[in-house]
Design a protein around this motif. Structure first.
Motif, PDB file in Angstrom:
ATOM      1  N   SER A   1      -4.212   3.199   7.463  1.00  0.00           N
ATOM      2  CA  SER A   1      -4.570   3.182   8.887  1.00  0.00           C
ATOM      3  C   SER A   1      -5.385   1.930   9.230  1.00  0.00           C
ATOM      4  O   SER A   1      -5.266   1.391  10.334  1.00  0.00           O
ATOM      5  CB  SER A   1      -5.341   4.447   9.272  1.00  0.00           C
ATOM      6  OG  SER A   1      -6.545   4.535   8.540  1.00  0.00           O
ATOM      7  N   ASP A   2      -6.216   1.460   8.290  1.00  0.00           N
ATOM      8  CA  ASP A   2      -6.970   0.221   8.517  1.00  0.00           C
ATOM      9  C   ASP A   2      -6.031  -0.976   8.631  1.00  0.00           C
ATOM     10  O   ASP A   2      -6.223  -1.852   9.465  1.00  0.00           O
ATOM     11  CB  ASP A   2      -7.958  -0.048   7.373  1.00  0.00           C
ATOM     12  CG  ASP A   2      -9.148   0.889   7.396  1.00  0.00           C
ATOM     13  OD1 ASP A   2      -9.488   1.390   8.487  1.00  0.00           O
ATOM     14  OD2 ASP A   2      -9.735   1.116   6.322  1.00  0.00           O
TER      15      ASP A   2
ATOM     16  N   LYS B   1       0.829  -1.209   0.000  1.00  0.00           N
ATOM     17  CA  LYS B   1       0.000   0.000   0.000  1.00  0.00           C
ATOM     18  C   LYS B   1       0.860   1.255   0.000  1.00  0.00           C
ATOM     19  O   LYS B   1       0.573   2.205  -0.716  1.00  0.00           O
ATOM     20  CB  LYS B   1      -0.914  -0.005   1.235  1.00  0.00           C
ATOM     21  CG  LYS B   1      -1.867   1.137   1.331  1.00  0.00           C
ATOM     22  CD  LYS B   1      -2.993   0.914   0.391  1.00  0.00           C
ATOM     23  CE  LYS B   1      -4.088   1.938   0.573  1.00  0.00           C
ATOM     24  NZ  LYS B   1      -5.162   1.696  -0.370  1.00  0.00           N
ATOM     25  N   GLU B   2       1.926   1.237   0.786  1.00  0.00           N
ATOM     26  CA  GLU B   2       2.758   2.426   0.933  1.00  0.00           C
ATOM     27  C   GLU B   2       3.823   2.577  -0.146  1.00  0.00           C
ATOM     28  O   GLU B   2       4.242   3.689  -0.443  1.00  0.00           O
ATOM     29  CB  GLU B   2       3.407   2.453   2.322  1.00  0.00           C
ATOM     30  CG  GLU B   2       2.407   2.513   3.462  1.00  0.00           C
ATOM     31  CD  GLU B   2       1.501   3.737   3.404  1.00  0.00           C
ATOM     32  OE1 GLU B   2       1.987   4.834   3.053  1.00  0.00           O
ATOM     33  OE2 GLU B   2       0.302   3.599   3.711  1.00  0.00           O
TER      34      GLU B   2
ATOM     35  N   ASP C   1      -7.428   1.365   3.760  1.00  0.00           N
ATOM     36  CA  ASP C   1      -6.528   2.492   3.990  1.00  0.00           C
ATOM     37  C   ASP C   1      -5.317   1.983   4.771  1.00  0.00           C
ATOM     38  O   ASP C   1      -5.400   0.959   5.449  1.00  0.00           O
ATOM     39  CB  ASP C   1      -7.209   3.566   4.841  1.00  0.00           C
ATOM     40  CG  ASP C   1      -8.404   4.192   4.146  1.00  0.00           C
ATOM     41  OD1 ASP C   1      -8.436   4.201   2.908  1.00  0.00           O
ATOM     42  OD2 ASP C   1      -9.299   4.670   4.873  1.00  0.00           O
TER      43      ASP C   1
ATOM     44  N   ARG D   1     -17.783  -0.575   7.280  1.00  0.00           N
ATOM     45  CA  ARG D   1     -16.806   0.067   8.151  1.00  0.00           C
ATOM     46  C   ARG D   1     -17.252   0.200   9.599  1.00  0.00           C
ATOM     47  O   ARG D   1     -16.934   1.172  10.237  1.00  0.00           O
ATOM     48  CB  ARG D   1     -16.481   1.449   7.616  1.00  0.00           C
ATOM     49  CG  ARG D   1     -15.717   1.408   6.361  1.00  0.00           C
ATOM     50  CD  ARG D   1     -14.635   2.438   6.478  1.00  0.00           C
ATOM     51  NE  ARG D   1     -13.887   2.434   5.261  1.00  0.00           N
ATOM     52  CZ  ARG D   1     -12.657   1.995   5.161  1.00  0.00           C
ATOM     53  NH1 ARG D   1     -12.036   1.543   6.196  1.00  0.00           N
ATOM     54  NH2 ARG D   1     -12.027   2.016   4.028  1.00  0.00           N
TER      55      ARG D   1
END
Length: 177
Positions: A132-133, A105-106, A130, A173
């Protein structure tokens, strides 16, 4: 006197598994990456159940889109087994997969991913979450491991962990903190 040894490079572990343990190339690479540089751990992971469990659990989580009944995952805890060592190792599998999702992801890179055999699953799941998820997922897995170390109820702990992980799916969510 303490002697500290550095982890063995994953290429060296994979070569050992192919040459000395006669494991096929792809399986050797996956196990070598998961062993974190330990030939002993890699030999333990050669059990067919390791790869089978890894793929089944990851596919089950990755395949959940929020449309199926989450109660179908109540039997998930049974798949982890009852032995503390096995539970810990299987939670490590999940944590390393979430780590792979975060790295992808990053960075968008796949070379540093541990689970090279399921790249498409990792990519598609990472795209739905995300950063953060994904970090929260790692934290949820670590919390479950810590609770199990403190002799919490295994069934309840693993079911709660699964509901929290599944609750992070896009379109579903509900944060079950």
């Amino acid at each position: 006197q303490k002697l500290r040894f550095s982890p063995v490079q994953k290429e060296t572990v994979a070569m050992y598994l192919r040459e000395k343990r006669l494991l096929d190339g792809k399986a050797a690479d996956v196990i070598a990456a998961s062993s974190r540089g330990s030939i002993g751990k890699a030999v333990e992971m050669m059990d067919e159940a390791y790869l089978t469990f890894k793929n089944e659990v990851i596919e089950k989580i990755a395949g959940w889109d929020g449309s199926r009944d989450p109660l179908a995952f109540l039997s998930f805890a049974d798949e982890f087994g009852n032995e503390k060592k096995a539970l810990s190792e299987r939670l490590e599998i999940l944590k390393s997969w979430y780590r792979d999702m975060l790295v992808f992801k990053e960075t968008g890179e796949t070379a540093a991913l541990i689970h090279q055999d399921i790249l498409s699953t990792t990519k598609s799941r990472a795209e739905k979450l995300d950063g953060s998820d994904i970090l929260r997922g790692i934290s949820i897995i670590e919390q479950a491991g810590g609770a199990l170390d403190r002799n919490a109820n295994k069934q309840l702990t693993l079911e709660t962990m699964m509901f929290k992980l599944l609750g992070m799916t896009v379109g579903h969510r509900r944060t079950l903190q």
